[in-house]
Structure formats: structure tokens, C-alpha cells
Write an enzyme that holds these catalytic residues in place. Structure first.
Site, PDB file in Angstrom:
ATOM      1  N   HIS A 118      34.657  42.139  46.310  1.00 19.90           N
ATOM      2  CA  HIS A 118      33.996  41.499  45.175  1.00 19.90           C
ATOM      3  C   HIS A 118      34.068  39.984  45.329  1.00 19.90           C
ATOM      4  O   HIS A 118      35.085  39.445  45.771  1.00 19.90           O
ATOM      5  CB  HIS A 118      34.658  41.913  43.862  1.00 19.90           C
ATOM      6  CG  HIS A 118      34.859  43.389  43.738  1.00 19.90           C
ATOM      7  ND1 HIS A 118      33.809  44.276  43.644  1.00 19.90           N
ATOM      8  CD2 HIS A 118      35.988  44.138  43.712  1.00 19.90           C
ATOM      9  CE1 HIS A 118      34.287  45.505  43.556  1.00 19.90           C
ATOM     10  NE2 HIS A 118      35.603  45.442  43.599  1.00 19.90           N
ATOM     11  N   GLU A 135      40.842  42.315  40.106  1.00 19.02           N
ATOM     12  CA  GLU A 135      41.205  43.589  39.488  1.00 19.02           C
ATOM     13  C   GLU A 135      42.616  44.011  39.875  1.00 19.02           C
ATOM     14  O   GLU A 135      43.228  43.441  40.783  1.00 19.02           O
ATOM     15  CB  GLU A 135      40.207  44.683  39.877  1.00 19.02           C
ATOM     16  CG  GLU A 135      40.105  44.933  41.365  1.00 19.02           C
ATOM     17  CD  GLU A 135      38.957  45.873  41.726  1.00 19.02           C
ATOM     18  OE1 GLU A 135      38.691  46.824  40.984  1.00 19.02           O
ATOM     19  OE2 GLU A 135      38.327  45.645  42.777  1.00 19.02           O
ATOM     20  N   HIS A 193      38.537  46.365  50.451  1.00 14.77           N
ATOM     21  CA  HIS A 193      39.367  47.453  49.931  1.00 14.77           C
ATOM     22  C   HIS A 193      38.579  48.746  49.765  1.00 14.77           C
ATOM     23  O   HIS A 193      37.348  48.748  49.748  1.00 14.77           O
ATOM     24  CB  HIS A 193      39.996  47.066  48.588  1.00 14.77           C
ATOM     25  CG  HIS A 193      38.998  46.806  47.493  1.00 14.77           C
ATOM     26  ND1 HIS A 193      38.421  45.568  47.280  1.00 14.77           N
ATOM     27  CD2 HIS A 193      38.475  47.616  46.538  1.00 14.77           C
ATOM     28  CE1 HIS A 193      37.595  45.633  46.255  1.00 14.77           C
ATOM     29  NE2 HIS A 193      37.601  46.871  45.787  1.00 14.77           N
ATOM     30  N   ARG A 213      29.240  46.329  49.205  1.00 12.63           N
ATOM     31  CA  ARG A 213      29.637  47.490  50.008  1.00 12.63           C
ATOM     32  C   ARG A 213      29.347  47.181  51.476  1.00 12.63           C
ATOM     33  O   ARG A 213      28.218  46.816  51.824  1.00 12.63           O
ATOM     34  CB  ARG A 213      28.833  48.702  49.537  1.00 12.63           C
ATOM     35  CG  ARG A 213      29.259  50.032  50.115  1.00 12.63           C
ATOM     36  CD  ARG A 213      28.335  51.150  49.641  1.00 12.63           C
ATOM     37  NE  ARG A 213      28.323  51.298  48.208  1.00 12.63           N
ATOM     38  CZ  ARG A 213      27.228  51.225  47.447  1.00 12.63           C
ATOM     39  NH1 ARG A 213      26.048  51.017  47.990  1.00 12.63           N
ATOM     40  NH2 ARG A 213      27.308  51.372  46.143  1.00 12.63           N
TER      41      ARG A 213
END
Length: 337
Positions: A118, A135, A193, A213
Site C-alpha cells: 500500500h 495497518e 506482504h 497487487r
């Protein structure tokens, strides 16, 4: 969330805000990698392959609806529009306006998620007019040998990354962690990740749905189509240095233990066995995620249930209460405002 409902008799358009813990209807997301494990934490799933339960969200049209109390049937956005200071808190409203700045989810990975990352706030603002996506994950359950991927094993570079991506050997240079219940990971923006199959977790993140992605294990859907990759967008966003995302902590009964304290959110864990008392300012809301057991949130003579798999929003205006029961709770707020 059940409650004693003596206080729940005011119409919405009264001059005063009625302050009580808010519980929401989850928003379920079907995913190619999803399963049905969310049923194990009390969710009534609408179908198969449910990968995500969005617990508190104000992203685009994905806005949760309040399920009980005087504001039952109203959306979080409607309530914040009417009562921004009372819900968000004075400092949060001053900084973020009438936007709820965090997104809370449960995720069930039946199979591996794509390898992704991200962007940070600066890049997300420039490209998408969005927040970035910092996050954290709290592992609620993991099958034997279940693992996650977080960052590079060693410091890397864009050249090495692209070479491995082209050769379909990217996983070989990424760091794997075998996981168990209670493990905590902090994922800074730019960290490459993936959640591996067999993992059920709670996720706390900035309000953003921007994901790049980069590798999807060569999967295709029922029509034989591969999902879109974002290799070019990701190049500038990736952090190529090695990171240490696992958070070590020691639980303490009936006390809060800090897990993460970053500019976007602070998360503590409470191992509740009897009573935990809260007294706070009206600067910010609190969110509680019940990952295990059950508890009651008590305000004077009133009490509100929170069970495993439930997430509640305590409005900023509600400044004093007690938590009672036997439960593991994640307590989330914004500290650095």
C-alpha cells in the site's frame, strides 16, 4: 449487541446527542481467497468465499449501519454529519473533518492472498486523492503451519525485485512468519506482504482501499481471467529495506498493554478477567474489538454486551465507563493528533 434499553427512546432529531456504544451491521466481501471461518466468531455469512467482514467503514459506499439503540438504522456517515464532535472527538474532527479515519475488518484467508503493498499518504494523495494505508494485524486463529509474508528477507532493490518478479521467484526473497493466535504485526506503508491460507485475523488500518497487487500466484478466476496487477504503480511505493514488523508484548490481566502507537492509530490489548475502568477526554473516539470471550460495557446502571467477533465504537463524548467480563479486547484510538 444487546443492552438494557432504558435510555433508548429519543428520536434522532433531538438537540442533544445520546451517547452509548455503537454496534454496526458488518459488510461482507466475497474474495477469491475467502472461506467460511468467520462463522467461528459468530458471523452469519451470506454465502461462500467470504474473505472480509468490514466492521466499521466509511469508504465510498461501504458505510456501516447502526444495529441498535436510538440511532438504529442510521449510517455512521449520517451520525457523524449530525454530531461530528460528539462521535469523532474534538481533535479528530479538527484534523479529519467528517471522515471516520480508520477501517476495521476481520479477514479469513482460506488460501493465500496476493502479494501486495500500500502507498504512503503522500503518494496516495497525489495518485488517488486518498489516505495511505498503514495497518496492523492481530492473529485470531491460525491452522498448523499457516504463515504470512512481510517484507524482504534482506535489503533489496528495485532491480532485484523486478528480476524475481519476472522469473516468478519473488516469494524466495520475502520474509515468512509462521503464526499463532495472539501474534501481532505492524505493516508500514510500502511493506510488501501477503496473508497466507489458514489465517483468521483482525485488521486495523487507515481509511483507504488502495492496494497495489504485484504477484497473485498465477491464479485465474472461473472465467480463466487473472486479476489485475499494479507492477508499475508499485515500483515507487515499495520499501526495499528489511523491516521488523512483529510486535512482541506480554499480556497483563485487567490492564492495557500497548501494541502499536503510530501517527494514525494506537492499539492496546486488554486481557479482561474482572473489571477495567476507563476515564478519557472527549478528544477522540474509542473502538473495542473482541477477539475472544465476552464482556459488558457498563455506564452507570446500563450495560452493553460485546462478544467475540464484535466491534463497537465508543463515541468521544462518552468519557467514563467500565468493562467487565472475561475477554481479550483490542482498544483502538488516535493518540497523535
Amino acid at each position: 449487541m444487546n443492552s438494557t434499553k432504558q435510555h433508548i427512546n429519543n428520536p434522532l432529531n433531538t438537540t442533544g446527542f445520546k451517547s452509548y456504544p455503537l454496534h454496526f451491521q458488518p459488510i461482507f466481501k466475497e474474495r477469491i481467497w475467502g472461506g467460511n471461518k468467520l462463522q467461528s466468531i459468530g458471523k452469519k455469512l451470506p454465502g461462500n468465499n467470504i474473505g472480509e467482514s468490514w466492521e466499521i467503514s466509511m469508504i465510498d459506499t461501504d458505510v456501516n449501519i447502526i444495529t441498535d439503540g436510538v440511532y438504529q438504522g442510521k449510517s455512521l456517515a449520517e451520525l457523524i454529519d449530525l454530531y461530528p464532535n460528539e462521535i469523532l472527538g474534538t481533535k479528530v474532527y479538527q484534523k479529519y473533518g467528517k471522515q471516520f479515519p480508520l477501517l476495521f475488518k476481520f479477514l479469513d484467508a482460506k488460501t493465500d492472498l496476493s502479494i501486495q503493498l500500500h502507498p504512503n499518504d503522500e503518494l496516495a494523495k497525489k495518485r488517488h486523492n486518498s489516505f495511505g494505508k498503514t495497518e496492523m494485524w492481530y492473529i485470531m486463529q491460525a491452522d498448523e503451519n499457516a504463515r504470512i509474508i512481510l517484507g524482504f528477507k534482506n535489503d533489496s532493490s528495485s532491480e532485484e525485485y523486478l528480476e524475481h518478479l519476472e522469473n516468478k521467484s519473488l516469494p524466495s526473497v520475502l520474509q515468512e512468519y509462521y503464526v499463532k493466535k495472539g501474534d501481532v504485526f505492524f505493516i508500514e506503508t510500502g511493506t510488501i506482504h501477503a496473508i497466507g491460507g489458514g489465517v483468521l485475523l483482525a485488521e486495523i488500518q487507515q481509511t483507504s482501499d488502495i492496494t497495489y497487487r504485484v504477484y497473485d500466484w498465477d491464479r485465474v478466476d472461473e472465467q480463466g481471467k487473472a486479476r489485475e496487477l499494479h507492477v508499475d504503480l508499485a515500483l515507487e511505493a515499495i520499501h526495499y529495506g528489511k523491516r521488523n514488523p512483529k510486535i512482541e508484548y506480554v499480556k497483563q490481566e485487567d490492564q492495557s498493554v500497548e501494541l502499536v502507537d503510530c501517527p494514525f492509530f494506537t492499539t492496546k490489548i486488554i486481557s479482561l478477567t474482572t473489571v477495567y475502568k476507563v476515564q478519557k477526554s472527549n478528544d477522540c473516539f474509542l473502538v473495542y474489538i473482541c477477539t475472544e470471550g465476552s464482556a459488558k460495557l457498563s455506564i452507570d446502571q446500563e450495560s452493553f454486551d460485546i462478544k467475540q467477533g464484535e466491534t463497537i465504537l465508543v463515541p468521544a463524548q462518552l468519557s467514563q465507563f467500565e468493562l467487565k467480563g472475561e475477554a481479550t479486547l483490542l482498544e483502538v484510538f488516535i493518540n497523535k493528533i
